[in-house]
Design an enzyme around this catalytic site. Sequence first.
Site, PDB file in Angstrom:
ATOM      1  CB  SER A 121      19.374   1.954 -28.119  1.00 16.55           C
ATOM      2  OG  SER A 121      19.703   1.566 -29.445  1.00 16.55           O
TER       3      SER A 121
ATOM      4  N   GLY B 163      14.723  -5.573 -29.154  1.00 14.38           N
ATOM      5  CA  GLY B 163      14.661  -6.840 -29.897  1.00 14.38           C
ATOM      6  C   GLY B 163      15.953  -7.625 -29.750  1.00 14.38           C
TER       7      GLY B 163
ATOM      8  CG  ASP C 106      27.475  -2.044 -35.292  1.00 15.52           C
ATOM      9  OD1 ASP C 106      26.381  -1.513 -35.021  1.00 15.52           O
ATOM     10  OD2 ASP C 106      28.203  -1.643 -36.218  1.00 15.52           O
TER      11      ASP C 106
ATOM     12  CE  LYS D 264      16.464 -12.330 -35.922  1.00 12.58           C
ATOM     13  NZ  LYS D 264      16.286 -10.922 -35.586  1.00 12.58           N
TER      14      LYS D 264
ATOM     15  CG  HIS E 292      22.599 -12.028 -37.864  1.00 17.06           C
ATOM     16  ND1 HIS E 292      21.312 -12.450 -38.088  1.00 17.06           N
ATOM     17  CD2 HIS E 292      22.492 -10.770 -37.347  1.00 17.06           C
ATOM     18  CE1 HIS E 292      20.470 -11.484 -37.749  1.00 17.06           C
ATOM     19  NE2 HIS E 292      21.164 -10.453 -37.303  1.00 17.06           N
TER      20      HIS E 292
END
Length: 194
Positions: free
Chosen positions: A8, A11, A71, A171, A176
């Site tokens: 959803s 970004g 996630d 970035k 991560h």
Amino acid sequence: MKIYFITSNEGKFNEVTEAIGSVSGVELERLELSYPEIQGETLEHVVKFAMGWLKEHLEDKYLEHTVMIEDSGLFVNRLKGFPGIYSAYVHRTIGGYNAVLTLMEGEWDRRAHFETCIGILGQVEEPKLFVGKCDGTLANDARGTGGFGYDPIFIPEGEKRTFAEMSVEEKNKFSHRGKALMDLKKFLADTNIR
Ligand code: ITT
């Protein structure tokens, strides 16, 4: 190879597109479907449970290809890892990074890290996980207009700028998600799924 990324979050999708969208032979498409995100103890628990559910419930027209979910969360040392696995909830309910800045007012230990867990299923023999971590510190004030979520308050190790002050490409070099995507890219290059 077609990869459906269920998210959803625009970004996240932009970052994944920058990292793997240009890999030759990979066609990335965003799917906005909902799936259960349990309140597990780790991101891996959350992703594994969701993949089991998707295997059962997702239409074959998607599972005939590769399906990806992700996630992630921001873990603050001084807050014993909070918001961590509750990052999305904190973002939605009490204002995300502003809430974290308020909790951290006057704290000198500002160490924090982002973690991510990416899961893929469908045309892979076994559902597979790719994890990534990025250490850093929290800024005293929000800075920058790029990125999303907690980016305006997170400064990755070795930098002075927040993630929100970087381009998507920059970035991805630190983050991560960028690290997990490097492993995913290697995996895709070594596999013969189509
Ligand atoms: P999905 O549909 O992909 O689950 P989401 O926004 O709900 O999208 P998560 O469940 O992974 O994402 O929740 C993670 C929260 O942490 C969410 O509020 C994000 O905005 C934030 N977050 C995740 N990765 C981030 C990053 O790289 N930079 C800043 N904030 C991030």
